[in-house]
Design a protein around this motif. Structure first.
Motif, PDB file in Angstrom:
ATOM      1  N   CYS A  40       0.836  -1.214   0.000  1.00 18.55           N
ATOM      2  CA  CYS A  40       0.000   0.000   0.000  1.00 18.55           C
ATOM      3  C   CYS A  40       0.863   1.254   0.000  1.00 18.55           C
ATOM      4  O   CYS A  40       0.444   2.319  -0.463  1.00 18.55           O
ATOM      5  CB  CYS A  40      -0.919   0.010   1.222  1.00 18.55           C
ATOM      6  SG  CYS A  40      -2.314  -1.120   1.107  1.00 18.55           S
ATOM      7  N   ARG A  41       2.082   1.116   0.531  1.00 22.32           N
ATOM      8  CA  ARG A  41       2.993   2.250   0.592  1.00 22.32           C
ATOM      9  C   ARG A  41       3.980   2.269  -0.566  1.00 22.32           C
ATOM     10  O   ARG A  41       4.980   2.987  -0.521  1.00 22.32           O
ATOM     11  CB  ARG A  41       3.727   2.238   1.932  1.00 22.32           C
ATOM     12  CG  ARG A  41       2.783   2.313   3.132  1.00 22.32           C
ATOM     13  CD  ARG A  41       3.535   2.399   4.436  1.00 22.32           C
ATOM     14  NE  ARG A  41       2.610   2.333   5.575  1.00 22.32           N
ATOM     15  CZ  ARG A  41       2.826   2.956   6.727  1.00 22.32           C
ATOM     16  NH1 ARG A  41       3.914   3.691   6.894  1.00 22.32           N
ATOM     17  NH2 ARG A  41       1.962   2.844   7.715  1.00 22.32           N
ATOM     18  N   GLY A  42       3.717   1.446  -1.574  1.00 18.48           N
ATOM     19  CA  GLY A  42       4.501   1.494  -2.796  1.00 18.48           C
ATOM     20  C   GLY A  42       5.721   0.609  -2.844  1.00 18.48           C
ATOM     21  O   GLY A  42       6.557   0.750  -3.741  1.00 18.48           O
ATOM     22  N   ARG A  43       5.846  -0.346  -1.921  1.00 18.94           N
ATOM     23  CA  ARG A  43       7.007  -1.240  -1.911  1.00 18.94           C
ATOM     24  C   ARG A  43       6.546  -2.690  -1.974  1.00 18.94           C
ATOM     25  O   ARG A  43       5.862  -3.168  -1.074  1.00 18.94           O
ATOM     26  CB  ARG A  43       7.833  -1.007  -0.642  1.00 18.94           C
ATOM     27  CG  ARG A  43       9.221  -1.659  -0.674  1.00 18.94           C
ATOM     28  CD  ARG A  43      10.166  -0.877  -1.575  1.00 18.94           C
ATOM     29  NE  ARG A  43      11.488  -1.473  -1.582  1.00 18.94           N
ATOM     30  CZ  ARG A  43      12.463  -1.161  -0.713  1.00 18.94           C
ATOM     31  NH1 ARG A  43      12.241  -0.277   0.234  1.00 18.94           N
ATOM     32  NH2 ARG A  43      13.646  -1.733  -0.822  1.00 18.94           N
ATOM     33  N   ARG A  44       6.863  -3.379  -3.056  1.00 24.66           N
ATOM     34  CA  ARG A  44       6.452  -4.775  -3.199  1.00 24.66           C
ATOM     35  C   ARG A  44       7.146  -5.630  -2.146  1.00 24.66           C
ATOM     36  O   ARG A  44       8.295  -5.396  -1.786  1.00 24.66           O
ATOM     37  CB  ARG A  44       6.803  -5.284  -4.596  1.00 24.66           C
ATOM     38  CG  ARG A  44       6.377  -6.732  -4.850  1.00 24.66           C
ATOM     39  CD  ARG A  44       6.563  -7.101  -6.314  1.00 24.66           C
ATOM     40  NE  ARG A  44       6.167  -8.487  -6.557  1.00 24.66           N
ATOM     41  CZ  ARG A  44       7.011  -9.505  -6.529  1.00 24.66           C
ATOM     42  NH1 ARG A  44       8.297  -9.304  -6.277  1.00 24.66           N
ATOM     43  NH2 ARG A  44       6.584 -10.737  -6.763  1.00 24.66           N
ATOM     44  N   ALA A  45       6.431  -6.618  -1.649  1.00 28.36           N
ATOM     45  CA  ALA A  45       6.977  -7.519  -0.636  1.00 28.36           C
ATOM     46  C   ALA A  45       6.758  -8.969  -1.053  1.00 28.36           C
ATOM     47  O   ALA A  45       5.786  -9.288  -1.749  1.00 28.36           O
ATOM     48  CB  ALA A  45       6.330  -7.258   0.716  1.00 28.36           C
ATOM     49  N   VAL A  46       7.657  -9.836  -0.644  1.00 23.54           N
ATOM     50  CA  VAL A  46       7.581 -11.267  -0.938  1.00 23.54           C
ATOM     51  C   VAL A  46       7.808 -12.032   0.357  1.00 23.54           C
ATOM     52  O   VAL A  46       8.744 -11.725   1.109  1.00 23.54           O
ATOM     53  CB  VAL A  46       8.653 -11.676  -1.976  1.00 23.54           C
ATOM     54  CG1 VAL A  46       8.644 -13.188  -2.187  1.00 23.54           C
ATOM     55  CG2 VAL A  46       8.420 -10.955  -3.298  1.00 23.54           C
TER      56      VAL A  46
END
Length: 323
Positions: A40-46
């Protein structure tokens, strides 16, 4: 832990989030919530799995591997990545995890490590002792010894290690004895030369979930009941049909031996389920103890009395500098 936010520029050391906790502590849901917040804050996570049961494709139900819905649209890796016929050691997993984490970083994303297997986490961050291959003849002799004889031998050949182990801990006693006999050096000397850890190459943002114990045990019981409803018995039947070596980790996973005894006609279903639920609680207790005492003192421990999702997320996000 650093007071920086996980979204801050970490310079030359990219971020690695870690959510560790005993089984049924809600860590998988927390990892998904964190990943969704980051996105949601613009940083993809895995999300990268660090659970020694969830690595096996054969244990979808009994490892409580997240369903597609529970993954919440977040990329999950190393879940069900090993066939049960192949044992996944801590070194095997750490090697694969290093590769996945490097790929996530290369894509500019944030890896979130989630699990409760302390040996996996420690091996990834600190590295592994470069113990040479054990002489098969030595291993055969050592593994054939009764545990009382093996422990007595270890007390002579590596007294420091023997003093640190329970006299009934057959697996660790055998490992220490075969190492000193095969290499001529005690295990501690090899462990002092660990290599391959990534701890110094990342900016770690850890959080340890430590729920109130009785609430955790109640969730363990509920979880196993849910597993039974979702087909745990059929999962064990499928494993038994493969005729795998009973010494393989997948065949010793919690729930498998207990339900296998029922399938063989050696116990009622109720007794098997009760035994498996008890094994789950005992495993959670061991994980809880390890996580309270073994990680570095500056790793934040998030203690809570209930499993209110909103409250837990507020605490978690604060720990990662997101509030």
């Amino acid at each position: 832990m650093s007071t920086n936010s996980i979204l801050d520029d970490c310079g030359k050391r990219p971020p690695l989030a870690l959510i560790a906790g005993p089984t049924a502590s809600g860590k998988s849901d927390c990892a998904v919530a964190l990943a969704q917040e980051l996105e949601c804050r613009g940083r993809r996570a895995v999300i990268v799995n660090a659970d020694s049961s969830q690595v096996y494709a054969d244990l979808r139900v009994l490892s409580a591997r997240p369903s597609a819905e529970e993954m919440g649209g977040i990329d999950h890796r190393l879940f069900g990545a090993w066939d049960g016929a192949q044992a996944c050691s801590a070194a095997d997993w750490a090697r694969a995890a290093r590769e996945e984490i490097a790929a996530v970083h290369a894509a500019g994303s944030v890896p979130i490590l989630v699990g409760g297997t302390g040996l996996y986490i420690r091996t990834l961050l600190d590295g592994i002792a470069p113990v040479p291959a054990i002489d098969p003849a030595v291993r055969e002799v050592v593994r054939a010894l009764p545990v009382t004889e093996a422990y007595a031998a270890l007390a002579v050949e590596d007294p420091d290690r023997a003093a640190r182990l329970s006299s009934a801990d057959s697996a660790r006693i055998a490992r220490a004895l075969e190492v000193v006999r095969s290499t001529g050096q005690p295990l501690a000397r090899w462990q002092a030369q660990t290599q391959g850890g990534i701890g110094a190459a990342v900016t770690l943002f850890p959080a340890i979930l430590l729920p109130e114990r009785q609430a955790l045990y109640a969730r363990c019981d509920l979880r196993f009941s849910t597993m039974m409803a979702r087909g745990a018995l059929d999962e064990v039947r499928a494993l038994l049909a493969r005729d795998l070596d009973p010494a393989l980790p997948v065949m010793r996973a919690i729930g498998v031996p207990e339900l296998a005894r029922h399938i063989a006609g050696d116990s009622s279903l109720e007794a098997a389920a009760a035994a498996a639920a008890q094994s789950t609680r005992q495993y959670a207790k061991r994980q809880f103890t390890w996580l309270r005492h073994q990680p570095p003192a500056d790793w934040p421990c998030l203690e809570y009395d209930n499993f209110d999702t909103h409250s837990l997320r507020v605490i978690l996000f604060r720990s990662f500098g997101l509030t």
